[in-house]
Design a protein around this motif. Structure first.
Motif, PDB file in Angstrom:
ATOM      1  N   TRP A 173       0.960  -1.205  -0.135  1.00 30.54           N
ATOM      2  CA  TRP A 173       0.086   0.114   0.140  1.00 30.54           C
ATOM      3  C   TRP A 173       0.872   1.137  -0.072  1.00 30.54           C
ATOM      4  O   TRP A 173       0.621   2.348  -0.763  1.00 30.54           O
ATOM      5  CB  TRP A 173      -0.918   0.070   1.194  1.00 30.54           C
ATOM      6  N   PHE A 174       2.139   1.264   0.774  1.00 30.67           N
ATOM      7  CA  PHE A 174       2.781   2.503   0.806  1.00 30.67           C
ATOM      8  C   PHE A 174       3.621   2.523  -0.558  1.00 30.67           C
ATOM      9  O   PHE A 174       3.771   3.547  -0.871  1.00 30.67           O
ATOM     10  CB  PHE A 174       3.802   2.110   2.250  1.00 30.67           C
ATOM     11  N   VAL A 175       4.165   1.354  -0.925  1.00 33.71           N
ATOM     12  CA  VAL A 175       4.814   1.446  -2.103  1.00 33.71           C
ATOM     13  C   VAL A 175       3.981   2.016  -3.419  1.00 33.71           C
ATOM     14  O   VAL A 175       4.376   2.698  -4.080  1.00 33.71           O
ATOM     15  CB  VAL A 175       5.719   0.041  -2.557  1.00 33.71           C
ATOM     16  N   VAL A 176       3.035   1.283  -3.500  1.00 36.77           N
ATOM     17  CA  VAL A 176       2.180   1.503  -4.724  1.00 36.77           C
ATOM     18  C   VAL A 176       1.106   2.682  -4.650  1.00 36.77           C
ATOM     19  O   VAL A 176       1.182   3.596  -5.503  1.00 36.77           O
ATOM     20  CB  VAL A 176       1.356   0.318  -5.186  1.00 36.77           C
ATOM     21  N   SER A 177       0.404   2.745  -3.433  1.00 34.50           N
ATOM     22  CA  SER A 177      -0.694   3.793  -3.430  1.00 34.50           C
ATOM     23  C   SER A 177      -0.096   4.964  -2.965  1.00 34.50           C
ATOM     24  O   SER A 177      -0.486   6.246  -3.638  1.00 34.50           O
ATOM     25  CB  SER A 177      -1.919   3.264  -2.507  1.00 34.50           C
ATOM     26  N   VAL A 178       0.718   4.970  -1.937  1.00 31.80           N
ATOM     27  CA  VAL A 178       1.305   6.206  -1.131  1.00 31.80           C
ATOM     28  C   VAL A 178       2.283   6.968  -1.963  1.00 31.80           C
ATOM     29  O   VAL A 178       2.431   7.888  -2.293  1.00 31.80           O
ATOM     30  CB  VAL A 178       1.556   6.031   0.226  1.00 31.80           C
ATOM     31  N   SER A 179       3.179   6.067  -2.352  1.00 36.79           N
ATOM     32  CA  SER A 179       4.398   6.462  -3.274  1.00 36.79           C
ATOM     33  C   SER A 179       4.337   6.531  -4.686  1.00 36.79           C
ATOM     34  O   SER A 179       5.459   6.961  -5.121  1.00 36.79           O
ATOM     35  CB  SER A 179       5.791   5.831  -2.724  1.00 36.79           C
ATOM     36  N   ASP A 180       3.233   5.800  -5.215  1.00 32.41           N
ATOM     37  CA  ASP A 180       2.952   5.689  -6.481  1.00 32.41           C
ATOM     38  C   ASP A 180       4.444   5.121  -7.268  1.00 32.41           C
ATOM     39  O   ASP A 180       4.858   5.599  -8.569  1.00 32.41           O
ATOM     40  CB  ASP A 180       2.937   7.168  -7.217  1.00 32.41           C
ATOM     41  N   MET A 181       4.882   4.217  -6.599  1.00 33.78           N
ATOM     42  CA  MET A 181       5.852   3.184  -7.190  1.00 33.78           C
ATOM     43  C   MET A 181       5.416   1.979  -7.904  1.00 33.78           C
ATOM     44  O   MET A 181       4.705   1.392  -7.005  1.00 33.78           O
ATOM     45  CB  MET A 181       7.055   2.963  -6.122  1.00 33.78           C
ATOM     46  N   SER A 182       5.820   1.731  -9.045  1.00 33.21           N
ATOM     47  CA  SER A 182       5.445   0.447  -9.497  1.00 33.21           C
ATOM     48  C   SER A 182       6.028  -0.949  -8.686  1.00 33.21           C
ATOM     49  O   SER A 182       6.863  -0.678  -8.146  1.00 33.21           O
ATOM     50  CB  SER A 182       5.630   0.148 -10.838  1.00 33.21           C
ATOM     51  N   LEU A 183       5.176  -2.073  -8.715  1.00 34.74           N
ATOM     52  CA  LEU A 183       5.797  -3.140  -7.714  1.00 34.74           C
ATOM     53  C   LEU A 183       6.998  -3.417  -8.619  1.00 34.74           C
ATOM     54  O   LEU A 183       7.836  -4.217  -8.004  1.00 34.74           O
ATOM     55  CB  LEU A 183       4.613  -4.138  -7.805  1.00 34.74           C
ATOM     56  N   GLY A 184       6.938  -3.574 -10.021  1.00 37.16           N
ATOM     57  CA  GLY A 184       8.282  -4.141 -10.681  1.00 37.16           C
ATOM     58  C   GLY A 184       9.331  -3.329 -10.303  1.00 37.16           C
ATOM     59  O   GLY A 184      10.720  -3.782 -10.175  1.00 37.16           O
TER      60      GLY A 184
END
Length: 311
Positions: free
Chosen positions: A192-203
């Motif tokens: 959640w923090f990586v993808v939604s909050v920080s807008d960083m792709s999982l890849g």
């Protein structure tokens, strides 16, 4: 600590005892690791991929080292708090309880390097080797070189774990199911923090945090153990620089760790310096002058035959 205390003034001795009682170096380091991780993830767009790959890998490896520390040391902190301190699965793939269990088995001296009993052994029994096909033999042989271990080793590790867990379920053993469910719950806020909050792709997170962190772990463990009749001579010492010492929390002085597994990471270098000759004599001078020496020797050359000499 006893020898150190006898040589220091009383006010310094009291400070040393206070730091030891509170595990302050480890607690401060843990706060720093989580803060650095959050900052790198949140501001990832402000730095290039190469920089993120290096810094993200270092933070991921440092967190893994903290998990290792919690298995053995930090004995003045209650077990529940130790686990909570290192529980967040920044590496995404390895549940801490499974790591704790398998690594504890690894520390049984008699089992060191055993193909079946040592969960961290890269040796194979002669019987198993005879059953492998040519492709699997070639991959295992290549995995004895450092270049292959660094690049492909992390994916082999993930594949081996997935096959092991799948075979466990196919045999009707679902004892790990609760651990994996809890792991999934624990991974959710990380993603959640990586993808939604920080807008960083999982890849990108896998590429710049998980993968380089596993690569650094593969570098550390590459020369940690070899077969020998004496268990103490199965454990290496890599006398590296302070950067790698911090990343690995001095676990590169691996023989010291196996001899004194509950010793805090910040006491290991001093203990090694004071007992250097005795330690090197005890482990049969299974020693390297840093990781660059290991790279020069084994980047393309196998470190040992994959078939265990005894088994």
């Amino acid at each position: 600590m006893t020898t150190l205390a006898r040589t220091l003034p009383s006010d310094v001795k009291g400070a040393a005892r206070w730091w030891q009682r509170c595990e302050a170096p480890t607690l401060v380091l843990a706060v720093g690791v989580y803060a650095a991780w959050a900052a790198l993830v949140y501001w990832h767009a402000a730095m290039g991929t190469a920089v993120l790959f290096v810094l993200g890998g270092c933070i991921a490896q440092l967190h893994s080292s903290l998990q290792h520390e919690a298995i053995h040391a930090m004995r003045r902190i209650p077990r529940l708090l130790r686990w909570a301190l290192v529980w967040p699965p920044l590496n995404l793939w390895l549940p801490y309880p499974l790591y704790h269990r398998s690594h504890s088995v690894h520390h049984v001296n008699f089992h060191l390097t055993h193909p079946q009993k040592d969960s961290e052994s890269v040796y194979h029994s002669a019987a198993a080797w005879a059953d492998y096909g040519p492709v699997r033999r070639a991959v295992i042989a290549a995995n004895q070189t450092l270049v292959f271990r660094l690049i492909a080793g992390p994916w082999l590790c993930l594949g081996n774990m997935a096959r092991s867990e799948l075979r466990r379920c196919q045999s009707g053993d679902f004892s790990h199911l609760g651990i994996w469910l809890m792991h999934a719950v624990s991974v959710a806020p990380i993603l959640w923090f990586v993808v939604s909050v920080s807008d960083m792709s999982l890849g990108l997170y896998v590429l710049c945090f998980v993968y380089p962190g596993m690569m650094l772990g593969a570098l550390r463990s590459f020369t940690e153990h070899r077969w020998d009749d004496s268990p103490h001579e199965r454990v290496a010492i890599v006398e590296s620089n302070p950067v790698f010492g911090l990343l690995f929390l001095n676990n590169n002085l691996h023989h010291v760790h196996h001899r004194c597994p509950t010793m805090p990471w910040y006491e290991i270098p001093g203990h090694f310096r004071r007992n250097r000759a005795a330690m090197l004599d005890a482990n049969g001078h299974f020693y390297y002058r840093g990781y660059w020496q290991i790279v020069r020797r084994y980047l393309w050359r196998p470190i040992f035959e994959p078939v265990h000499p005894q088994w």
